[in-house]
Design a protein around this motif. Structure first.
Motif, short mmCIF file in Angstrom:
data_model
loop_
_atom_site.label_atom_id
_atom_site.label_comp_id
_atom_site.label_asym_id
_atom_site.label_seq_id
_atom_site.Cartn_x
_atom_site.Cartn_y
_atom_site.Cartn_z
N ARG A 210 44.39 5.37 -11.68
CA ARG A 210 44.45 6.82 -11.90
C ARG A 210 45.48 7.16 -12.99
N CYS A 211 46.63 6.51 -12.96
CA CYS A 211 47.66 6.76 -13.97
C CYS A 211 47.18 6.41 -15.37
N LEU A 212 46.29 5.44 -15.45
CA LEU A 212 45.77 5.01 -16.75
C LEU A 212 44.49 5.75 -17.14
N GLY A 213 44.09 6.73 -16.33
CA GLY A 213 42.91 7.53 -16.64
C GLY A 213 41.59 6.85 -16.36
N CYS A 214 41.60 5.88 -15.49
CA CYS A 214 40.37 5.15 -15.18
C CYS A 214 39.53 5.90 -14.15
N ARG A 215 38.23 5.68 -14.19
CA ARG A 215 37.32 6.31 -13.25
C ARG A 215 36.88 5.37 -12.14
N GLU A 216 37.10 4.06 -12.33
CA GLU A 216 36.72 3.10 -11.29
C GLU A 216 37.58 1.85 -11.34
N VAL A 217 37.57 1.13 -10.23
CA VAL A 217 38.26 -0.14 -10.10
C VAL A 217 37.20 -1.19 -9.79
N THR A 218 37.23 -2.28 -10.54
CA THR A 218 36.27 -3.36 -10.35
C THR A 218 37.01 -4.67 -10.21
N THR A 219 36.48 -5.54 -9.36
CA THR A 219 37.05 -6.87 -9.20
C THR A 219 35.95 -7.84 -8.83
N GLN A 220 36.25 -9.13 -8.89
CA GLN A 220 35.30 -10.17 -8.49
C GLN A 220 36.00 -11.10 -7.52
N THR A 221 35.22 -11.69 -6.62
CA THR A 221 35.77 -12.63 -5.66
C THR A 221 34.76 -13.71 -5.33
N PHE A 222 35.25 -14.90 -5.02
CA PHE A 222 34.35 -15.95 -4.55
C PHE A 222 34.38 -16.02 -3.02
N HIS A 223 35.18 -15.18 -2.40
CA HIS A 223 35.23 -15.12 -0.94
C HIS A 223 33.95 -14.46 -0.43
N PRO A 224 33.64 -14.61 0.85
CA PRO A 224 32.41 -14.03 1.40
C PRO A 224 32.30 -12.53 1.13
N ALA A 225 31.16 -12.13 0.58
CA ALA A 225 30.94 -10.74 0.16
C ALA A 225 31.06 -9.76 1.32
N LYS A 226 30.53 -10.11 2.46
CA LYS A 226 30.54 -9.20 3.61
C LYS A 226 31.98 -8.87 4.04
N ALA A 227 32.81 -9.88 4.12
CA ALA A 227 34.20 -9.68 4.52
C ALA A 227 34.95 -8.86 3.47
N TYR A 228 34.71 -9.15 2.21
CA TYR A 228 35.40 -8.43 1.14
C TYR A 228 34.99 -6.96 1.12
N ALA A 229 33.71 -6.69 1.34
CA ALA A 229 33.23 -5.30 1.37
C ALA A 229 33.88 -4.53 2.51
N ARG A 230 33.99 -5.17 3.67
CA ARG A 230 34.64 -4.52 4.82
C ARG A 230 36.09 -4.21 4.51
N LEU A 231 36.77 -5.15 3.90
CA LEU A 231 38.20 -5.01 3.61
C LEU A 231 38.46 -3.99 2.51
N SER A 232 37.68 -4.03 1.45
CA SER A 232 37.97 -3.21 0.28
C SER A 232 37.32 -1.83 0.31
N LYS A 233 36.24 -1.67 1.03
CA LYS A 233 35.45 -0.43 1.06
C LYS A 233 34.77 -0.17 -0.29
N ALA A 234 34.74 -1.17 -1.15
CA ALA A 234 34.07 -1.05 -2.44
C ALA A 234 32.61 -1.50 -2.29
N HIS A 235 31.79 -1.14 -3.28
CA HIS A 235 30.38 -1.50 -3.26
C HIS A 235 30.14 -2.81 -3.99
N LEU A 236 29.28 -3.63 -3.42
CA LEU A 236 28.83 -4.84 -4.08
C LEU A 236 28.09 -4.42 -5.35
N ASP A 237 28.44 -5.01 -6.46
CA ASP A 237 27.87 -4.64 -7.76
C ASP A 237 27.19 -5.88 -8.34
N LEU A 238 25.92 -6.05 -8.03
CA LEU A 238 25.20 -7.27 -8.42
C LEU A 238 25.08 -7.45 -9.93
N LYS A 239 25.07 -6.36 -10.69
CA LYS A 239 24.91 -6.52 -12.14
C LYS A 239 26.11 -7.23 -12.77
#
Length: 123
Positions: A68-97
């Motif tokens: 937000r301080c840098l004027g961004c509209r979104e936060v994106t990250t990648q992980t090799f950890h299990p997608a289901k667990a990461y989605a639960r923890l982060s509340k972010a959406h899986l972005d297949l593209k």
């Protein structure tokens, strides 16, 4: 627990992979909570690269604040950890593209959170 950056990095690398940031990345570090590298991409996307912490929710809040301080509209990250667990923890959406196989042969799931979109970010 207070750790130096070198200690946090060693901890991360023993549990994940080498913490070599992408070119042009900046470092956010707190001795009590860990670190992440980040880079702002065109269009207002804060990309988190390598994330080491003992309190994921705390440090991810800091990433959102930084975005937000840098004027961004979104936060994106990648992980090799299990997608289901990461989605639960982060509340972010899986972005297949943006999910892809890395140079190391591992599959990396991409997750995106649009800032200030409370309803749209629920998983």
């Amino acid at each position: 627990m207070m750790r130096t950056f070198k200690e946090w990095k060693a901890w991360y690398e023993s549990h994940a992979e080498p913490a070599d940031p992408i070119e042009g990345a900046s470092l956010y570090f707190e001795p009590a909570h860990g670190f992440f590298y980040y880079k702002v991409f065109p269009g207002g996307v804060l990309y988190i690269d390598h994330f080491a912490t003992d309190d994921y929710q705390y440090l991810f809040r800091k990433a959102r604040e930084r975005a937000r301080c840098l004027g961004c509209r979104e936060v994106t990250t990648q992980t090799f950890h299990p997608a289901k667990a990461y989605a639960r923890l982060s509340k972010a959406h899986l972005d297949l593209k943006y999910s892809t196989r890395g140079a190391n042969g591992k599959w990396y799931w991409a997750f995106t959170e649009v800032l200030n979109d409370v309803e749209g970010n629920r998983t």
